[in-house]
Write a protein that holds these residues in place. Structure first.
Motif, PDB file in Angstrom:
ATOM      1  N   ARG A  11      39.947 -22.469   9.512  1.00 57.23           N
ATOM      2  CA  ARG A  11      39.524 -21.194   8.918  1.00 57.23           C
ATOM      3  C   ARG A  11      39.162 -20.219  10.016  1.00 57.23           C
ATOM      4  O   ARG A  11      38.734 -20.593  11.110  1.00 57.23           O
ATOM      5  N   ALA A  26      36.661 -16.935  10.240  1.00 54.50           N
ATOM      6  CA  ALA A  26      35.547 -16.508   9.385  1.00 54.50           C
ATOM      7  C   ALA A  26      34.854 -15.249   9.921  1.00 54.50           C
ATOM      8  O   ALA A  26      33.739 -15.323  10.410  1.00 54.50           O
ATOM      9  N   PRO A  27      35.514 -14.105   9.826  1.00 56.10           N
ATOM     10  CA  PRO A  27      34.860 -12.888  10.316  1.00 56.10           C
ATOM     11  C   PRO A  27      33.784 -12.385   9.351  1.00 56.10           C
ATOM     12  O   PRO A  27      33.859 -12.649   8.157  1.00 56.10           O
ATOM     13  N   SER A  28      32.812 -11.684   9.913  1.00 48.99           N
ATOM     14  CA  SER A  28      31.840 -10.984   9.058  1.00 48.99           C
ATOM     15  C   SER A  28      32.363  -9.568   8.901  1.00 48.99           C
ATOM     16  O   SER A  28      32.552  -8.879   9.891  1.00 48.99           O
ATOM     17  N   ARG A  86      38.188 -16.615   5.693  1.00 49.31           N
ATOM     18  CA  ARG A  86      36.914 -16.642   4.966  1.00 49.31           C
ATOM     19  C   ARG A  86      36.079 -15.439   5.371  1.00 49.31           C
ATOM     20  O   ARG A  86      35.777 -15.270   6.546  1.00 49.31           O
ATOM     21  N   ASP A 113      32.805 -13.820   5.776  1.00 50.58           N
ATOM     22  CA  ASP A 113      31.382 -14.171   5.832  1.00 50.58           C
ATOM     23  C   ASP A 113      30.569 -12.922   5.485  1.00 50.58           C
ATOM     24  O   ASP A 113      30.051 -12.233   6.352  1.00 50.58           O
ATOM     25  N   TYR A 132      24.064 -16.985   7.823  1.00 47.60           N
ATOM     26  CA  TYR A 132      25.401 -17.552   7.938  1.00 47.60           C
ATOM     27  C   TYR A 132      25.445 -19.089   7.971  1.00 47.60           C
ATOM     28  O   TYR A 132      26.381 -19.715   7.469  1.00 47.60           O
ATOM     29  N   SER A 181      28.269 -21.453   5.685  1.00 53.10           N
ATOM     30  CA  SER A 181      29.409 -21.866   6.501  1.00 53.10           C
ATOM     31  C   SER A 181      29.672 -23.372   6.335  1.00 53.10           C
ATOM     32  O   SER A 181      30.811 -23.798   6.140  1.00 53.10           O
ATOM     33  N   ARG A 185      36.297 -22.004  17.174  1.00 52.42           N
ATOM     34  CA  ARG A 185      35.554 -20.747  17.261  1.00 52.42           C
ATOM     35  C   ARG A 185      35.003 -20.579  18.668  1.00 52.42           C
ATOM     36  O   ARG A 185      35.133 -21.463  19.513  1.00 52.42           O
ATOM     37  N   HIS A 245      29.060 -20.438  19.820  1.00 45.55           N
ATOM     38  CA  HIS A 245      28.608 -21.191  18.640  1.00 45.55           C
ATOM     39  C   HIS A 245      28.298 -22.660  18.929  1.00 45.55           C
ATOM     40  O   HIS A 245      28.006 -23.410  17.990  1.00 45.55           O
TER      41      HIS A 245
END
Ligand code: GLU
Length: 442
Positions: free
Chosen positions: A6, A8-10, A40, A42, A184, A188, A202, A206
């Motif tokens: 995935r 997963a940008p905000s 996805r 976020d 988040y 997640s 990612r 992180h």
């Protein structure tokens, strides 16, 4: 096992070159391994997330060539997060805290002054039921922290190798805000479990989150995915890209006329051992790129390299690929494309360059070359022209004028094209034709 990855940008801003890196790494990984790519959003931060940004991210990814197999929005999945929250509460892993931001700040400062790490002291765990009732009567609402195990969490990172995150040196993370909304971290993990994510690829910012999240995966009884943390793209000075850094947003790069392939290659191959050069397709990159090729060091983006890669991609672009875009501007001519593409920096340069063939051209003829150009006009061979016309003409001119090399060729180029550089004259001549050449030699 079919990989499911995935990105997963905000959706709190437009995505930039640095955000394109995990998007593409996930995409290539999925495509090279017959897997699925989930986009996805976020968007649990309702104050900063917007549908417009989410739609723009989709459009930017599509321009880049990334086509998600499915799309999920966290804002539509709150019930699942609530259920997970309740399970963690029931298991005693989520506990209510009442400190204000100011109080926490003061405690952190005090800890630092005493030489202690500024981590949360778990004071809320010592509150009695009575204390809590009292605090709530004052109008305070709790935020909720996840109680970390405090064991070293170990995982084998597919890029960085074996990693240990010592959660004992971390604050218990806040998973639920005072207003009941989620940060988040928990959504997640809930989504990664629910969507069967097998690989989390990612940025290396992180890594410690992964330590926390592995504990949450385990607390929820979910399967822990494999992790791969890549180096972050930085500018030439080593500074990270911020979402607010306009000029390297994908939409700006698009407006500036860069090829999506050039942008994609720069975003993903900078800071890897795979060379930055034109590739025929994403599939080719996907086949050649392995996560192990990602450097453990920095990934510095060089704008000059983007320019030169963009030009090289255009110089190698077959007519069939250029044709649909040329048709849109009425310039679909194979011979012209093959001649002019070597001079392109950006695709749209073709509009100006094509004028070298179709005109109008403003010939440049210096006073001292006037007589020579008149001679050139008189000696221009009759049609039909073929591949030898250019050498016939220039050989005759050489003999008649006694000129050679630059003093022979440059005045011809300036008169025929109005500029001192450009495509090979031999081929240009044939495309321009005798009549237009005569006009330019006046
Ligand atoms: N929304 C998070 C971010 O943009 C996602 C990180 C992740 O891939 O888990 O940093």
């Amino acid at each position: 096992m079919t990989p499911i990855v995935r990105y997963a940008p905000s959706p709190t801003g437009r995505i930039h070159l640095g955000n394109a890196r995990p998007a593409l790494l996930n995409w290539f990984y999925a495509k090279a391994n017959g897997g699925q790519f989930v986009l996805r959003m976020d968007d649990t931060d309702v104050a900063r997330s917007t549908r417009e940004f989410a739609d723009a991210i989709e459009a930017d990814l599509s321009w880049l060539g990334v086509r998600p197999d499915s799309l999920v929005r966290q804002s539509e999945r709150t019930q699942m997060y609530d259920a997970a929250r309740d399970r963690l509460m029931a298991a005693g892993r989520l506990y209510p805290c009442y400190e204000t931001g100011d109080e926490l700040d003061r405690r952190r400062k005090r800890a630092r002054a005493l030489g202690n790490p500024p981590i949360y002291d778990r004071a809320a765990l010592r509150l009695t039921d009575e204390d809590r009732v009292g605090l709530e009567a004052e109008g305070r609402r709790p935020h909720w922290r996840f109680k970390l195990d405090g064991r070293p969490v170990q995982f084998n990172d597919l890029i960085k190798g074996p990693q240990t995150v010592n959660t004992a040196s971390m604050s218990d993370p806040v998973l639920v805000r005072e207003d009941g909304s989620y940060l988040y971290t928990l959504p997640s993990v809930v989504d990664d479990i629910d969507l069967g994510i097998t690989h989390v690829i990612r940025g290396e910012d992180h890594v410690s989150n992964s330590g926390t999240q592995i504990e949450i995966f385990e607390a929820l009884g979910g399967k822990v995915p494999d992790f791969a943390h890549h180096n972050l793209l930085t500018d030439a000075e080593g500074q990270g890209f911020s979402k607010r850094l306009g000029s390297l947003s994908l939409s700006d790069l698009r407006t500036q006329g860069y090829e999506p392939m050039a942008v994609a290659i720069m975003a993903v191959l900078t800071g890897t051992s795979l060379p930055i050069e034109p590739y025929s397709s994403f599939a080719e990159i996907g086949e050649k790129l392995d996560l192990s090729m990602i450097s453990h060091g920095s990934a510095r983006f060089d704008p000059a390299e983007l320019d030169s890669l963009n030009a090289r991609i255009l110089h190698a672009m077959p007519y069939a690929d250029a044709k649909p875009r040329l048709e849109a501007t009425g310039l679909a001519d194979e011979a012209m494309w093959n001649l002019l593409r070597d001079n392109l920096h950006k695709f749209d340069d073709i509009r100006e360059l094509s004028k070298l063939v179709t005109g109008p051209v403003a010939p440049v003829i210096a006073a001292e070359d006037r007589e020579f150009i008149t001679q050139a006009r008189e000696l221009l061979p009759e049609e039909p022209w073929d591949n030898d016309t250019w050498s016939e003409w220039t050989n005759a001119l050489k003999e008649n004028s006694g000129r050679k090399g630059k003093s022979l060729f440059l005045p011809l180029r300036l008169a025929l094209t109005g500029r001192s550089d450009g495509p090979e004259l031999k081929f240009l001549l044939a495309l321009v034709g005798r009549k237009a050449c005569l006009d330019r030699l006046l």
